[in-house]
Design a protein around this motif. Structure first.
Motif, PDB file in Angstrom:
ATOM      1  N   CYS A  71     -10.165   5.952   6.014  1.00 28.27           N
ATOM      2  CA  CYS A  71     -10.065   5.047   7.175  1.00 28.27           C
ATOM      3  C   CYS A  71      -9.042   3.929   6.969  1.00 28.27           C
ATOM      4  CB  CYS A  71     -11.433   4.463   7.517  1.00 28.27           C
ATOM      5  SG  CYS A  71     -12.071   3.274   6.308  1.00 28.27           S
ATOM      6  N   ASN A  72      -8.460   3.827   5.777  1.00 28.36           N
ATOM      7  CA  ASN A  72      -7.456   2.814   5.425  1.00 28.36           C
ATOM      8  C   ASN A  72      -7.983   1.386   5.395  1.00 28.36           C
ATOM      9  OD1 ASN A  72      -5.092   4.288   4.790  1.00 28.36           O
ATOM     10  ND2 ASN A  72      -4.906   4.809   6.955  1.00 28.36           N
ATOM     11  N   SER A  73      -9.289   1.194   5.373  1.00 28.14           N
ATOM     12  CA  SER A  73      -9.805  -0.175   5.238  1.00 28.14           C
ATOM     13  C   SER A  73      -9.448  -0.696   3.846  1.00 28.14           C
ATOM     14  CB  SER A  73     -11.319  -0.207   5.455  1.00 28.14           C
ATOM     15  OG  SER A  73     -11.986   0.530   4.444  1.00 28.14           O
ATOM     16  N   VAL A  74      -9.259  -2.011   3.749  1.00 27.30           N
ATOM     17  CA  VAL A  74      -8.910  -2.651   2.485  1.00 27.30           C
ATOM     18  C   VAL A  74      -9.903  -3.779   2.237  1.00 27.30           C
ATOM     19  CG1 VAL A  74      -7.138  -3.964   1.236  1.00 27.30           C
ATOM     20  CG2 VAL A  74      -6.459  -2.086   2.743  1.00 27.30           C
ATOM     21  N   LYS A  75     -10.445  -3.816   1.039  1.00 26.84           N
ATOM     22  CA  LYS A  75     -11.413  -4.850   0.650  1.00 26.84           C
ATOM     23  C   LYS A  75     -10.915  -5.558  -0.604  1.00 26.84           C
ATOM     24  CE  LYS A  75     -14.764  -3.456   3.488  1.00 26.84           C
ATOM     25  NZ  LYS A  75     -14.821  -4.019   4.761  1.00 26.84           N
ATOM     26  N   ASP A  76     -11.362  -6.807  -0.773  1.00 29.35           N
ATOM     27  CA  ASP A  76     -11.046  -7.588  -1.968  1.00 29.35           C
ATOM     28  C   ASP A  76     -11.955  -7.177  -3.119  1.00 29.35           C
ATOM     29  OD1 ASP A  76      -9.083  -9.255  -0.808  1.00 29.35           O
ATOM     30  OD2 ASP A  76     -10.618 -10.575   0.009  1.00 29.35           O
ATOM     31  N   ILE A  77     -11.406  -7.257  -4.332  1.00 29.95           N
ATOM     32  CA  ILE A  77     -12.170  -7.089  -5.568  1.00 29.95           C
ATOM     33  C   ILE A  77     -11.823  -8.287  -6.438  1.00 29.95           C
ATOM     34  CG2 ILE A  77     -12.561  -5.690  -7.623  1.00 29.95           C
ATOM     35  CD1 ILE A  77     -11.429  -3.300  -6.122  1.00 29.95           C
ATOM     36  N   PHE A  78     -12.834  -8.996  -6.902  1.00 28.60           N
ATOM     37  CA  PHE A  78     -12.610 -10.154  -7.765  1.00 28.60           C
ATOM     38  C   PHE A  78     -13.166  -9.866  -9.155  1.00 28.60           C
ATOM     39  CE2 PHE A  78     -12.700 -11.815  -3.463  1.00 28.60           C
ATOM     40  CZ  PHE A  78     -11.583 -12.622  -3.450  1.00 28.60           C
ATOM     41  N   VAL A  82       0.861  -1.176   0.000  1.00 25.24           N
ATOM     42  CA  VAL A  82       0.000   0.000   0.000  1.00 25.24           C
ATOM     43  C   VAL A  82       0.904   1.235   0.000  1.00 25.24           C
ATOM     44  CG1 VAL A  82      -1.843   1.226   1.200  1.00 25.24           C
ATOM     45  CG2 VAL A  82      -1.774  -1.271   1.292  1.00 25.24           C
ATOM     46  N   PRO A  83       0.917   1.999  -1.099  1.00 20.30           N
ATOM     47  CA  PRO A  83       1.796   3.169  -1.160  1.00 20.30           C
ATOM     48  C   PRO A  83       1.578   4.119   0.024  1.00 20.30           C
ATOM     49  CG  PRO A  83       0.771   2.770  -3.287  1.00 20.30           C
ATOM     50  CD  PRO A  83       0.114   1.853  -2.300  1.00 20.30           C
ATOM     51  N   ASN A  84       2.668   4.594   0.584  1.00 21.05           N
ATOM     52  CA  ASN A  84       2.648   5.545   1.702  1.00 21.05           C
ATOM     53  C   ASN A  84       1.924   5.009   2.929  1.00 21.05           C
ATOM     54  OD1 ASN A  84       3.990   7.489   0.079  1.00 21.05           O
ATOM     55  ND2 ASN A  84       2.037   8.018  -0.842  1.00 21.05           N
ATOM     56  N   ASN A  85       1.895   3.701   3.087  1.00 22.75           N
ATOM     57  CA  ASN A  85       1.226   3.081   4.219  1.00 22.75           C
ATOM     58  C   ASN A  85       1.857   1.717   4.470  1.00 22.75           C
ATOM     59  OD1 ASN A  85      -0.929   2.655   6.178  1.00 22.75           O
ATOM     60  ND2 ASN A  85      -2.100   4.123   4.953  1.00 22.75           N
ATOM     61  N   GLN A  86       1.494   1.089   5.574  1.00 22.74           N
ATOM     62  CA  GLN A  86       2.030  -0.232   5.895  1.00 22.74           C
ATOM     63  C   GLN A  86       1.468  -1.291   4.952  1.00 22.74           C
ATOM     64  OE1 GLN A  86       1.838  -1.572   9.967  1.00 22.74           O
ATOM     65  NE2 GLN A  86       1.767   0.533  10.712  1.00 22.74           N
ATOM     66  N   ASP A  87       2.304  -2.287   4.642  1.00 28.27           N
ATOM     67  CA  ASP A  87       1.810  -3.434   3.882  1.00 28.27           C
ATOM     68  C   ASP A  87       0.700  -4.103   4.667  1.00 28.27           C
ATOM     69  OD1 ASP A  87       3.713  -2.982   1.953  1.00 28.27           O
ATOM     70  OD2 ASP A  87       4.981  -4.682   2.493  1.00 28.27           O
ATOM     71  N   ARG A  88      -0.213  -4.728   3.948  1.00 32.27           N
ATOM     72  CA  ARG A  88      -1.279  -5.525   4.535  1.00 32.27           C
ATOM     73  C   ARG A  88      -1.044  -6.974   4.137  1.00 32.27           C
ATOM     74  NH1 ARG A  88      -5.858  -2.861   6.392  1.00 32.27           N
ATOM     75  NH2 ARG A  88      -5.452  -0.652   6.534  1.00 32.27           N
ATOM     76  N   PHE A  89      -1.684  -7.894   4.849  1.00 31.15           N
ATOM     77  CA  PHE A  89      -1.517  -9.316   4.555  1.00 31.15           C
ATOM     78  C   PHE A  89      -2.882  -9.951   4.348  1.00 31.15           C
ATOM     79  CE2 PHE A  89       2.300  -7.856   6.496  1.00 31.15           C
ATOM     80  CZ  PHE A  89       3.281  -8.438   5.706  1.00 31.15           C
ATOM     81  N   ASP A  90      -2.948 -10.813   3.345  1.00 34.55           N
ATOM     82  CA  ASP A  90      -4.216 -11.366   2.875  1.00 34.55           C
ATOM     83  C   ASP A  90      -4.138 -12.886   2.850  1.00 34.55           C
ATOM     84  OD1 ASP A  90      -6.633 -11.814   1.569  1.00 34.55           O
ATOM     85  OD2 ASP A  90      -6.192 -10.486  -0.107  1.00 34.55           O
TER      86      ASP A  90
END
Length: 137
Positions: free
Chosen positions: A90-97, A68-76
């Protein structure tokens, strides 16, 4: 997955706990969030141990690292090809398929002379909750 993990990587209780935390998460946690959750199970675990194990798990294909640019990596936990959308408020991350058009990748290869092996895409926007809150201001 734990059994498969044992065949590729040395058995580790801490790694097993970290993997379970990621697999039980639906929020694409950061390493810091995983560390906090792991401390509830292993109070003396170090942040360095969490980072090392997350990197090993991602490098060996058990979890996916989301840059995530300019933010911490996330793990999925979902390692199949898919994309993400992040709320800039809010920095929430959602999946897109969805499938990226093969012609798009072919065009990039043609224009750059690269052979594309994989791709990762993070869209940015404002989530419905934040959009509603912003509209109420």
């Amino acid at each position: 997955i734990i059994t498969r993990l044992e065949t590729v990587m040395k058995k580790s209780y801490q790694r097993d706990i970290i993997l379970k935390i990621v697999m039980d998460s639906c929020d694409h946690p950061t390493a810091d969030a995983i560390y906090t959750r792991a401390q509830n199970i292993i109070p003396n675990i170090s942040l360095g141990t969490v980072y090392r194990n997350l990197n090993a798990l991602a490098d060996n294909g058990y979890i996916k690292r989301i840059g995530v640019p300019n933010n911490q990596d996330r793990f999925d936990k979902t390692i199949s090809n898919h994309y993400h959308i992040r709320c800039v408020l809010c920095n929430s991350v959602k999946d897109i398929f969805f499938d990226i058009n093969k012609d798009f990748c072919d065009k990039i290869e043609l224009e750059t002379d690269y052979k594309i092996l994989s791709h990762d895409l993070v869209f940015e926007g404002i989530c419905p909750n934040c959009f509603k809150k912003e509209g109420e201001k």
